[in-house]
Motif scaffolding. Structure first.
Motif, short mmCIF file in Angstrom:
data_model
loop_
_atom_site.label_atom_id
_atom_site.label_comp_id
_atom_site.label_asym_id
_atom_site.label_seq_id
_atom_site.Cartn_x
_atom_site.Cartn_y
_atom_site.Cartn_z
N GLY A 1 5.46 7.40 8.24
CA GLY A 1 5.21 6.57 9.52
C GLY A 1 4.05 7.49 10.36
N ILE A 2 2.99 6.60 10.79
CA ILE A 2 2.05 7.18 11.90
C ILE A 2 2.08 6.15 13.27
CG2 ILE A 2 -0.32 7.73 12.61
CD1 ILE A 2 -0.74 8.47 9.76
N ASN A 3 2.83 6.37 14.25
CA ASN A 3 3.04 5.69 15.30
C ASN A 3 2.53 6.10 16.53
OD1 ASN A 3 4.68 3.85 13.79
ND2 ASN A 3 5.99 5.63 13.66
N ARG A 4 1.65 5.77 17.25
CA ARG A 4 1.29 6.26 18.44
C ARG A 4 2.09 6.00 19.66
NH1 ARG A 4 -2.89 9.08 20.37
NH2 ARG A 4 -3.68 9.21 18.25
N ILE B 1 0.88 -1.14 0.09
CA ILE B 1 0.05 0.00 -0.13
C ILE B 1 0.95 1.26 0.08
CG2 ILE B 1 -1.97 -1.18 1.08
CD1 ILE B 1 -1.29 0.51 3.72
N VAL B 2 2.10 1.16 0.43
CA VAL B 2 3.07 2.48 0.41
C VAL B 2 4.26 2.13 -0.43
CG1 VAL B 2 3.77 4.15 1.91
CG2 VAL B 2 2.11 3.03 2.76
N GLY B 3 5.02 1.45 0.19
CA GLY B 3 6.66 1.13 -0.56
C GLY B 3 6.65 0.88 -1.80
N VAL C 1 7.91 2.84 7.22
CA VAL C 1 8.20 1.61 8.02
C VAL C 1 7.17 1.10 9.35
CG1 VAL C 1 10.11 0.56 9.57
CG2 VAL C 1 10.69 2.29 7.60
N GLY C 2 7.03 2.22 9.93
CA GLY C 2 6.16 1.96 11.11
C GLY C 2 6.77 1.83 12.60
N ARG C 3 8.22 2.22 12.54
CA ARG C 3 8.98 2.19 13.57
C ARG C 3 9.19 3.69 14.02
NH1 ARG C 3 12.31 -2.71 14.60
NH2 ARG C 3 11.17 -4.36 13.75
P1 NDP Z 1 3.90 -2.27 6.82
O1 NDP Z 1 4.23 -2.90 8.28
O2 NDP Z 1 3.24 -3.06 5.73
O3 NDP Z 1 5.21 -2.35 6.07
C1 NDP Z 1 6.61 -1.83 6.86
C2 NDP Z 1 7.82 -2.03 5.75
O4 NDP Z 1 8.83 -1.49 6.68
C3 NDP Z 1 8.05 -3.38 5.42
O5 NDP Z 1 8.42 -3.40 4.10
C4 NDP Z 1 9.23 -3.88 6.34
O6 NDP Z 1 10.16 -4.77 5.66
C5 NDP Z 1 9.82 -2.52 6.68
N1 NDP Z 1 10.86 -2.74 7.90
C6 NDP Z 1 10.30 -2.90 9.11
N2 NDP Z 1 11.41 -2.77 9.70
C7 NDP Z 1 12.52 -2.37 9.00
C8 NDP Z 1 13.95 -1.93 9.49
N3 NDP Z 1 14.30 -1.91 10.55
N4 NDP Z 1 14.51 -1.41 8.39
C9 NDP Z 1 13.95 -1.18 7.16
N5 NDP Z 1 12.90 -1.49 6.76
C10 NDP Z 1 11.79 -1.88 7.82
O7 NDP Z 1 3.44 -0.86 6.73
P2 NDP Z 1 2.75 0.24 5.93
O8 NDP Z 1 3.62 0.36 4.77
O9 NDP Z 1 1.26 -0.31 5.72
O10 NDP Z 1 2.83 1.63 6.72
C11 NDP Z 1 4.06 1.95 7.07
C12 NDP Z 1 3.93 3.20 8.21
O11 NDP Z 1 3.06 4.37 7.49
C13 NDP Z 1 3.01 2.80 9.32
O12 NDP Z 1 3.38 3.64 10.43
C14 NDP Z 1 1.63 3.21 9.08
O13 NDP Z 1 1.06 3.66 10.12
C15 NDP Z 1 1.84 4.55 7.99
N6 NDP Z 1 0.98 4.86 7.19
C16 NDP Z 1 0.62 6.28 6.85
C17 NDP Z 1 -0.10 6.53 6.04
C18 NDP Z 1 -0.60 8.02 5.84
O14 NDP Z 1 -1.71 8.17 5.42
N7 NDP Z 1 0.18 9.00 6.50
C19 NDP Z 1 -1.17 5.52 5.06
C20 NDP Z 1 -0.65 4.09 5.39
C21 NDP Z 1 0.39 3.74 6.27
P3 NDP Z 1 9.77 -6.29 5.47
O15 NDP Z 1 8.92 -6.02 3.95
O16 NDP Z 1 10.93 -6.87 5.06
O17 NDP Z 1 9.02 -6.86 6.58
#
Ligand code: NDP
Length: 300
Positions: free
Chosen positions: A235-238, A174-176, A214-216
């Motif tokens: 990222g959106i993290n609470r 959905i994002v990356g 990422v979500g971290r």
């Molecule tokens: P996902 O959990 O689906 O994907 C996270 C990605 O981050 C994965 O590809 C994962 O890799 C990668 N990742 C995790 N840890 C690491 C690390 N240490 N180093 C590098 N890459 C890492 O999340 P989403 O894509 O759905 O969402 C990401 C963030 O964006 C979230 O915080 C979400 O809440 C936010 N978001 C915000 C929106 C907005 O409107 N602003 C809309 C959608 C999402 P791997 O594939 O290897 O697991």
């Protein structure tokens, strides 16, 4: 003489979203002049509090730009079959131009099956495999709202993208992944990083444009940033702050990164408002694509 520490320009997503919504409102007027009022169906299953807030914001934006909205709320006990039947009805309803099923869905419902059930021409989230494939091939398709919003911010704040090195951290569907496809289409050289990437910070430091999805909380600090880079924080993290209080933060450590980057989106107030504005844009795009498809059918 003392020199001021560098501070990145803050990218105002709220303002950009308002500009986009004003454009969409004009497009809605143009559709109306041709006898069609774009209409969005929003389906919410269960009572997840975050989803309720997102749905409320989407319905409010629809009202602001003159898009008709229909809300379908169901209890978390709704069966997958019942949800698929609802989508089937919405697919057939000529008065509905966009269908949005708010994710996440309850665990007993297969999200992939639901996404695939939505007509690609009404798939305003851009998650259907047909739209995902079309995006990679550079076709005019409905594209996921968050990456679309990031591209709009880059168009406003990132200068000419052609030839720049863009690094996307995250590879979700959905994002990356769609983000990387859009940047490639804009003639960037694109690197995608993920949880298995080795030496990710070193690779990220080569980026003129860095997208963090990422979500971290605060994972991306100054050691990931090339001086002068444009940084978009999806990222959106609470995070909890004690005494039952919490706040939203992004994936970027804003304090250290703003000393190095040229420009940076805040969280909240960066990508989030753009996502909703792009959903409205997609509803109009869906309406136009359906009109084109109908015209082709008539001509055929
Ligand atoms: P996902 O959990 O689906 O994907 C996270 C990605 O981050 C994965 O590809 C994962 O890799 C990668 N990742 C995790 N840890 C690491 C690390 N240490 N180093 C590098 N890459 C890492 O999340 P989403 O894509 O759905 O969402 C990401 C963030 O964006 C979230 O915080 C979400 O809440 C936010 N978001 C915000 C929106 C907005 O409107 N602003 C809309 C959608 C999402 P791997 O594939 O290897 O697991």
């Amino acid at each position: 003489m003392t020199t001021q520490p560098h501070t990145a320009r803050l990218i105002d997503g709220k303002q950009s979203a308002q500009r986009l919504l004003a454009e969409v409102a004009q497009q809605v007027q143009a559709c109306r002049a041709e006898g069609v009022t774009p209409a969005l169906a929003v389906v919410l299953v269960g009572d997840d509090p975050a989803s309720q807030v997102y749905v409320r914001n989407k319905l409010r934006a629809a009202e602001q730009v003159g898009i008709l909205s229909h809300e379908y709320r169901f209890p978390a006990t709704l069966s997958e079959q019942q949800l698929l039947a609802t989508i089937d009805n919405l697919n057939r309803d000529a008065a509905v131009n966009g269908i949005l099923v708010q994710l996440p869905l309850p665990a007993h419902i297969d999200e992939g099956r639901v996404v695939r059930a939505i007509s690609p021409l009404k798939d305003v989230d851009g998650f259907h495999p047909e739209n995902a494939g079309g995006l990679v091939q550079g076709q005019r398709v409905l594209t996921p709202c968050t990456p679309l919003g990031c591209m709009r911010l880059l168009a406003e704040y990132g200068g000419d993208l052609a030839g720049k090195h863009a690094v996307v951290v995250g590879r979700s569907n959905i994002v990356g992944k769609p983000m990387a496809a859009l940047l490639l289409q804009a003639h960037c050289s694109v690197t995608t990083l993920h949880s298995r990437s080795q030496d990710a910070a070193r690779l990220a430091r080569q980026a003129d444009i860095l997208i963090a999805a990422v979500g971290r909380p605060g994972m991306i600090d100054a050691s990931w940033i090339k001086p002068g880079a444009v940084v978009i924080d999806v990222g959106i993290n609470r995070i909890t702050q004690g005494e039952g209080r919490s706040r939203l933060v992004g994936d970027v450590d804003i304090a250290s990164v703003s000393a190095v980057a040229a420009a940076l989106t805040p969280v909240p107030g960066g990508v989030g408002p753009m996502t909703i504005a792009c959903l409205m844009q997609n509803t109009v795009t869906a309406t136009q694509l359906q009109q084109q498809a109908a015209a082709l059918q008539c001509a055929g």
